[in-house]
Design a protein around this motif. Structure first.
Motif, PDB file in Angstrom:
ATOM      1  N   LYS A  37      45.742  45.155  53.421  1.00  0.00           N
ATOM      2  CA  LYS A  37      46.409  46.445  53.334  1.00  0.00           C
ATOM      3  C   LYS A  37      46.729  46.996  54.719  1.00  0.00           C
ATOM      4  N   LYS A  97      51.617  54.335  56.594  1.00  0.00           N
ATOM      5  CA  LYS A  97      52.048  54.681  55.235  1.00  0.00           C
ATOM      6  C   LYS A  97      52.792  56.017  55.227  1.00  0.00           C
ATOM      7  N   GLU A 287      45.066  60.902  47.445  1.00  0.00           N
ATOM      8  CA  GLU A 287      45.967  60.218  46.521  1.00  0.00           C
ATOM      9  C   GLU A 287      46.052  58.723  46.796  1.00  0.00           C
ATOM     10  N   ASN A 288      45.471  58.281  47.902  1.00  0.00           N
ATOM     11  CA  ASN A 288      45.582  56.871  48.287  1.00  0.00           C
ATOM     12  C   ASN A 288      44.230  56.309  48.713  1.00  0.00           C
TER      13      ASN A 288
END
Length: 325
Positions: A37, A97, A287-288
């Motif tokens: 990631k 991100k 949220e991530n």
């Protein structure tokens, strides 16, 4: 690492008078390096790790690593280094991100700068070294371009969302101050000041505080004190101000301390940026959620002590920023 990792002045560093640091952010951010990631392979991850390790060793010698930052908690400089390194990767993945979400991309000029520095790093440290197994020139380019991207993202978001600091907000004034508990004495001292007696001499004789000469950030004071002080001019004497049970007299030495105001303005700016980024990161990771693979990270830490043959990653960026390249 405290000087150079992603968020610049605020990474793992207390901002003067604020206490916000990115370790507070990073506790809430997790990364699974094994699931890619982060988008880096092992050798790419070594670029910042070896670079900062070398900076620490060259600056303080090898003896620094086992020295204590906090002996009571058994925390050494090596522990701090590993923690800062982890924070670096955490902040990197979040900012990358966010850059994507905000449609922030690199210009051709940005890419040219990053590729120039990447080539220098690769030629000096990778081409004839075993420190970065399997690292290609393209892998190295990615690390440098990502650094430009996250730095650009941080700057653009701060410029768009963080209010500038005005002179009035940061204004510092210099005073001589007398504090007493007796109201009648305060009145007597006020009369003597108005008649031209020396404030420092009176403060030395009568004040209940050792702090006679003070540089005061006017905007940080209570409304009553602020309203009294901000209109004063050089040489003027305030009326009696009641503050925390004391009767206080102020004689204005300098109604605008330009140098101190400049420094205070920078302090407030950094606090605001730090607070904004703290909120930005924390809101993003709600949220991530991302997990971390400790084995992968520990492998990087274990092999972060090799010596580079050329200039390190962060030094190259510093030289670029100072027009040294």
């Amino acid at each position: 690492m405290k000087r150079k990792f992603l968020v610049g002045l605020i990474t793992a560093l207390f901002i003067s008078g604020c206490g916000i640091k990115t370790s507070g952010i990073s506790e809430n951010i997790k990364i699974n390096l094994s699931e890619n990631k982060l988008g880096y392979n092992y050798s790419q991850m070594l670029i910042p790790a070896l670079s900062e390790s070398q900076i620490m060793t060259d600056t303080y010698t090898d003896a620094i690593w086992d020295s204590y930052v906090d002996k009571e908690r058994n925390i050494t400089f090596r522990d701090n280094f590993y923690n800062d390194l982890k924070n670096y990767y955490k902040e990197l993945v979040v900012l990358k991100k966010i850059a994507g979400n905000e449609n922030i991309t690199l210009s051709e000029q940005d890419k040219t700068k990053a590729l120039k520095l990447s080539k220098i790093f690769y030629d000096e440290n990778v081409a004839n070294s075993e420190n970065f197994p399997g690292l290609t020139k393209e892998d190295c380019d990615t690390v440098f371009m990502d650094y430009v991207l996250v730095d650009k993202t941080k700057k653009e978001l701060i410029e768009k969302n963080v209010k500038e600091v005005s002179e009035s907000e940061a204004r510092i004034m210099d005073f001589h101050v007398i504090e007493v508990s007796d109201f009648e004495l305060a009145n007597t001292l006020l009369d003597r000041l108005k008649n031209g007696e020396n404030c420092v001499k009176l403060a030395t004789q009568f004040s209940e505080s050792d702090s006679i000469s003070r540089s005061i950030a006017i905007n940080d004071e209570t409304d009553d004190v602020k309203n009294t002080l901000e209109v004063m001019e050089d040489g003027s004497v305030s009326p009696i101000v009641t503050n925390k049970g004391k009767y206080v007299l102020y004689k204005c030495v300098k109604s605008y301390n330009a140098e101190a105001t400049k420094k205070n303005k920078q302090r407030i700016k950094e606090e605001r940026e730090s607070a904004y980024l703290l909120n930005l990161y924390n809101e993003f990771v709600k949220e991530n959620p991302i997990d971390i693979n400790e084995n992968e990270f520990n492998k990087v830490c274990k092999n972060s002590g090799s010596h580079l043959s050329g200039r390190d990653f962060f030094t190259l960026w510093s030289e670029e920023a100072n027009a040294g390249l």
